[in-house]
Design an enzyme around this catalytic site. Structure first.
Site, PDB file in Angstrom:
ATOM      1  N   LYS A 116      32.961  -1.534  18.297  1.00  0.00           N
ATOM      2  CA  LYS A 116      34.151  -2.312  19.028  1.00  0.00           C
ATOM      3  C   LYS A 116      34.185  -1.073  20.352  1.00  0.00           C
ATOM      4  O   LYS A 116      34.367  -2.878  21.609  1.00  0.00           O
ATOM      5  CB  LYS A 116      35.172  -2.056  18.121  1.00  0.00           C
ATOM      6  CG  LYS A 116      35.018  -2.111  16.596  1.00  0.00           C
ATOM      7  CD  LYS A 116      36.343  -2.695  16.822  1.00  0.00           C
ATOM      8  CE  LYS A 116      36.927  -3.919  14.928  1.00  0.00           C
ATOM      9  NZ  LYS A 116      37.460  -3.341  15.073  1.00  0.00           N
ATOM     10  N   LYS A 198      26.759  -9.371   7.752  1.00  0.00           N
ATOM     11  CA  LYS A 198      28.176  -9.996   6.974  1.00  0.00           C
ATOM     12  C   LYS A 198      29.004 -10.761   7.606  1.00  0.00           C
ATOM     13  O   LYS A 198      29.318 -11.208   8.305  1.00  0.00           O
ATOM     14  CB  LYS A 198      28.937  -8.618   7.186  1.00  0.00           C
ATOM     15  CG  LYS A 198      29.708  -8.346   5.526  1.00  0.00           C
ATOM     16  CD  LYS A 198      30.825  -7.215   5.729  1.00  0.00           C
ATOM     17  CE  LYS A 198      32.181  -6.922   5.840  1.00  0.00           C
ATOM     18  NZ  LYS A 198      33.072  -5.725   6.230  1.00  0.00           N
ATOM     19  N   LYS A 201      35.612 -12.146   9.402  1.00  0.00           N
ATOM     20  CA  LYS A 201      36.545 -12.566   9.328  1.00  0.00           C
ATOM     21  C   LYS A 201      37.116 -12.613  10.843  1.00  0.00           C
ATOM     22  O   LYS A 201      37.196 -13.357  11.560  1.00  0.00           O
ATOM     23  CB  LYS A 201      37.414 -12.127   8.387  1.00  0.00           C
ATOM     24  CG  LYS A 201      38.397 -10.826   8.983  1.00  0.00           C
ATOM     25  CD  LYS A 201      39.145 -10.231   7.948  1.00  0.00           C
ATOM     26  CE  LYS A 201      39.854  -9.365   7.506  1.00  0.00           C
ATOM     27  NZ  LYS A 201      39.713  -8.526   8.891  1.00  0.00           N
TER      28      LYS A 201
END
Ligand code: TRP
Length: 334
Positions: A116, A198, A201
């Site tokens: 991140k 993946k 979202k």
């Protein structure tokens, strides 16, 4: 008859993006399957969501939608404790204490932090760094035995376990040592556009992602455009045919058919027919969820009752652990 007490389960999803077909197949569907055999808490972890900048109105909308979707997917609000993390202050309180028993070095080694930081280079804030401590507080507050998570979150459950062990060692047994719980059926759903990544979202990649509330036309369009390969055989081979294998996983979850049955069903057909069938199965899978969510969102009072009851029940449990912790570290009781 088995009279052993039910084990406790804690899990949560950040309201940082709309829930996807991947969230349903990888998490929610399994949560529903656990609700009779375990005592479960299912949280909307809004405090974790703000480690990355969020638009306030969108965060509020997604948090409420997520509560509605938990219930619409089949989680019973009586059987489970369904609530919003920021409604139970004990999460932040325990997180502070646990932070004093977590080492700078171990947080620096967390893969998600490194990931991140790379993706949010202009906002590497302290919350992003201490994210695993808040997550440990989520889990340890409720003395959870098992934490259903995807593979990418295993490291976070392990650090929660390490922190718990350290605290227990310094004082006396206080926390249950949690274990990651990766259900056998927890299929990982990949992006329809980049089947090696993946279905995410947070990085909703246009046509690669199906959200639970998407309408049937959008769903069909995305399946028709799904990336496949240059062969024509519908066969399960994740390494050489990641796109087709992902579609087979989705179709299998939506219809209950095995991979062999699916291969036989589409023998002699092109990919076009298969993509249509997968799209239609997903439209039917999501239709009742979308309709039930819309009903619940129209009934704001009922929705508020669910998350307020949930927060009250969670607070009761959390308070017991927090009181114990405050006493053990030497804080004067009130
Ligand atoms: N970190 C988890 C994720 O990104 C979300 C989360 C926060 C969580 N607290 C938790 C999951 C506690 C399980 C238990 O998916």
């Amino acid at each position: 008859m088995d009279t052993a007490p039910k084990k406790r389960i804690f899990s949560g999803i950040k309201p940082s993006g709309d829930l996807t077909l991947g969230s349903y197949i990888g998490a929610l569907r399994n949560w529903v399957a656990l609700q009779d055999d375990f005592n479960c808490l299912y949280c909307i972890v809004d405090m974790h969501a703000i480690t990355v900048r969020q638009e306030p109105a969108a965060l509020r909308r997604r948090t409420l939608e997520q509560i509605a979707q938990y219930v619409a997917c089949g989680l019973n609000p009586q059987k489970n404790i369904i609530y919003i993390q920021s409604h139970v202050p004990a999460h932040a309180e325990l997180s502070w204490v646990l932070g004093c028993y977590t080492m700078f070095g171990e947080l620096s080694r967390m893969t998600q932090f490194k990931d991140k930081s790379r993706k949010n280079a202009d906002n590497i804030n302290a919350g992003l760094f201490t994210y695993p401590v808040l997550m440990a507080a989520d889990i340890l507050l409720y003395q959870a035995d098992l934490v259903p998570v995807g593979d990418d979150q295993k490291q976070h459950v392990e650090i929660a376990r390490d922190i718990a062990g350290r605290f227990n060692q310094v004082y006396s047994p206080t926390f249950t040592l949690p274990e990651p719980f990766i259900p056998k059926t927890g299929a990982r759903i990949m992006s329809l556009q980049e089947p090696l990544n993946k279905m995410s979202k947070s990085e909703q990649d246009g046509d690669g992602c199906i959200c639970l509330l998407d309408n049937p036309d959008d769903i069909m369009r995305r399946f028709k455009r799904a990336v496949t390969d240059s062969e024509t055989r519908v066969a399960f081979d994740p390494e050489n045919k990641p796109g087709i294998s992902n579609l087979m996983t989705i179709y299998s979850c939506a219809t209950g058919k095995t991979f062999d049955e699916i291969t036989a069903e589409f023998d002699g057909h092109g990919y076009g027919d298969f993509k249509l069938a997968v799209g239609e199965s997903v439209v039917e899978l999501l239709r009742p969820i979308r309709e039930k969510t819309a009903d619940l969102l129209n009934n704001k009072d009922y929705l508020a009752k669910i998350y307020r009851d949930g927060a009250a029940r969670a607070s009761n449990l959390a308070r017991k652990t927090l009181d114990k912790v405050y006493r053990k570290v030497g804080f004067v009781g009130k």
